[in-house]
Scaffold this motif. Sequence first.
Motif, PDB file in Angstrom:
ATOM      1  N   LEU A  48       0.837  -1.205   0.000  1.00 37.25           N
ATOM      2  CA  LEU A  48       0.000   0.000   0.000  1.00 37.25           C
ATOM      3  C   LEU A  48       0.865   1.247   0.000  1.00 37.25           C
ATOM      4  CD1 LEU A  48      -2.968   1.036   0.198  1.00 37.25           C
ATOM      5  CD2 LEU A  48      -2.616   1.170   2.674  1.00 37.25           C
ATOM      6  N   GLY A  49       0.594   2.141  -0.939  1.00 39.20           N
ATOM      7  CA  GLY A  49       1.371   3.366  -1.058  1.00 39.20           C
ATOM      8  C   GLY A  49       0.645   4.580  -0.529  1.00 39.20           C
ATOM      9  N   ALA A  50       1.416   5.570  -0.099  1.00 46.04           N
ATOM     10  CA  ALA A  50       0.899   6.894   0.261  1.00 46.04           C
ATOM     11  C   ALA A  50       1.280   7.838  -0.866  1.00 46.04           C
ATOM     12  CB  ALA A  50       1.492   7.374   1.585  1.00 46.04           C
ATOM     13  N   VAL A  65       3.866   0.868   2.767  1.00 48.13           N
ATOM     14  CA  VAL A  65       4.024  -0.274   3.663  1.00 48.13           C
ATOM     15  C   VAL A  65       3.833  -1.512   2.814  1.00 48.13           C
ATOM     16  CG1 VAL A  65       1.607  -0.020   4.369  1.00 48.13           C
ATOM     17  CG2 VAL A  65       3.123  -1.474   5.701  1.00 48.13           C
ATOM     18  N   CYS A  66       4.731  -2.491   2.962  1.00 46.25           N
ATOM     19  CA  CYS A  66       4.609  -3.722   2.181  1.00 46.25           C
ATOM     20  C   CYS A  66       4.839  -4.926   3.073  1.00 46.25           C
ATOM     21  CB  CYS A  66       5.565  -3.721   0.989  1.00 46.25           C
ATOM     22  SG  CYS A  66       7.308  -3.710   1.417  1.00 46.25           S
ATOM     23  N   SER A  67       4.173  -6.028   2.735  1.00 43.89           N
ATOM     24  CA  SER A  67       4.204  -7.227   3.569  1.00 43.89           C
ATOM     25  C   SER A  67       4.083  -8.466   2.704  1.00 43.89           C
ATOM     26  CB  SER A  67       3.041  -7.215   4.584  1.00 43.89           C
ATOM     27  OG  SER A  67       3.002  -6.038   5.336  1.00 43.89           O
ATOM     28  N   HIS A  93       7.437  -5.778   6.066  1.00 47.80           N
ATOM     29  CA  HIS A  93       8.846  -5.603   5.730  1.00 47.80           C
ATOM     30  C   HIS A  93       9.282  -4.148   5.813  1.00 47.80           C
ATOM     31  CE1 HIS A  93       9.367  -9.746   4.283  1.00 47.80           C
ATOM     32  NE2 HIS A  93       8.152  -9.633   3.790  1.00 47.80           N
ATOM     33  N   SER A  94       8.447  -3.240   5.330  1.00 48.20           N
ATOM     34  CA  SER A  94       8.824  -1.823   5.301  1.00 48.20           C
ATOM     35  C   SER A  94       7.628  -0.955   5.649  1.00 48.20           C
ATOM     36  CB  SER A  94       9.341  -1.419   3.909  1.00 48.20           C
ATOM     37  OG  SER A  94      10.504  -2.120   3.560  1.00 48.20           O
ATOM     38  N   VAL A  95       7.869   0.054   6.462  1.00 46.51           N
ATOM     39  CA  VAL A  95       6.924   1.146   6.684  1.00 46.51           C
ATOM     40  C   VAL A  95       7.753   2.413   6.567  1.00 46.51           C
ATOM     41  CG1 VAL A  95       5.288   2.257   8.236  1.00 46.51           C
ATOM     42  CG2 VAL A  95       5.527  -0.239   8.270  1.00 46.51           C
ATOM     43  N   THR A  96       7.519   3.196   5.532  1.00 46.21           N
ATOM     44  CA  THR A  96       8.406   4.331   5.334  1.00 46.21           C
ATOM     45  C   THR A  96       7.716   5.484   4.619  1.00 46.21           C
ATOM     46  OG1 THR A  96      10.585   4.973   4.490  1.00 46.21           O
ATOM     47  CG2 THR A  96       9.296   3.452   3.125  1.00 46.21           C
ATOM     48  N   SER A 108       1.373   7.544  10.327  1.00 47.79           N
ATOM     49  CA  SER A 108       0.311   7.000  11.184  1.00 47.79           C
ATOM     50  C   SER A 108      -0.959   6.756  10.388  1.00 47.79           C
ATOM     51  CB  SER A 108       0.027   7.960  12.345  1.00 47.79           C
ATOM     52  OG  SER A 108       1.152   8.110  13.176  1.00 47.79           O
ATOM     53  N   ALA A 109      -1.309   7.708   9.530  1.00 50.29           N
ATOM     54  CA  ALA A 109      -2.510   7.558   8.709  1.00 50.29           C
ATOM     55  C   ALA A 109      -2.379   6.368   7.759  1.00 50.29           C
ATOM     56  CB  ALA A 109      -2.780   8.835   7.930  1.00 50.29           C
ATOM     57  N   LEU A 110      -1.191   6.202   7.189  1.00 51.81           N
ATOM     58  CA  LEU A 110      -0.947   5.081   6.283  1.00 51.81           C
ATOM     59  C   LEU A 110      -1.129   3.748   7.010  1.00 51.81           C
ATOM     60  CD1 LEU A 110       0.119   3.806   3.631  1.00 51.81           C
ATOM     61  CD2 LEU A 110       2.443   4.201   4.512  1.00 51.81           C
TER      62      LEU A 110
END
Length: 345
Positions: A48-50, A65-67, A93-96, A108-110
Amino acid sequence: MENVLFRNVSSNELERAIEIECECFPPDEAASLESLIYRQAHAPDLFLGAYLAKSPEHHELIGYVCSTLSPSQSLTHDSMSKHVLGSSSVCVHSVTIIPAHRRKGIASALLREYISRLSAAGEYERILLITHQELRQFYDGVGFEFVGLSPVQHGLRPWYEMRKVLPRSEMTPSVPLEQPQSLPPGLLDALKPSGRKATARILQSFPGGVQDVCTLHSGDGVLKNKYDLICPRTGCGCVILKSGVGDLDERASVEMDPPNKPIHPDLTLLPAPPATTHWWLIRPSPFAFENIGFTRPVPPGDKSSEPTKKLKLLICAECDLGPLGWTEEGGTEFWLACSRMRYSA
């Protein structure tokens, strides 16, 4: 927060995604392009992208964020190295977010959007991630619990595992709890909240109809909801939307109710499309709501005036009553049927 929207990252955006990965993580922690390609190819719904909406046509990817999925209930090198379709653990894996847009509430919203989508899917039991000590408070703030030191070694610094257990699917019927025999009769009823819930009125009780429940917003001349919008289920009383958030709009009705099935007695029957009805329009994201839930995407109706994309139907996040409204899958506009709300007048 800036004008940010959320949608899944496509394969042709991975070049931008790896730029963000390399900008946000040190070399010994950043994922490779091959890893991002694997995650997007095998678990596109979990990537999911912001996006910063610079214009209606131009959305800039500024974070994601990707999983992948694993049957393991804890993160290990093995559970993070491959995607196991149909598993119940979401391994993040990533939250950035790129540095230029940090400290604006976007991360936080993402994550809240991500959690909401996973919960609505009803297919997953938990979200697992590892983080460094200084970011534990951030994940605490979006509902994760601390598990402990992780055995995963990636880079030079230690990692700590955190977990969020997901609620049941919003569309799973609630199972009524039996009253414990040890409680005196009537005690459970006495403990139920009272007050505001009893004063919520249906739209049909207002002599002027929808005109009695809206007010003119002085800033832009738009008619807004005058009262809090309350779940229409008798006895629920959950606040769906605070006053002054929704815009009144009259547009074609939408076929939301399952065909050939009776609707809940607390829901009014909507006119058949293409007849019009009144809606509360909420933008630009679900975070404008106080409480809201979503179904899985469903096909739109076959009337020419209806949306053409798949719909997510809106339901009460507390009692699951719905559909109360709809949104297009991946859309930024949310529509609540005025006649299916109660009003805190």
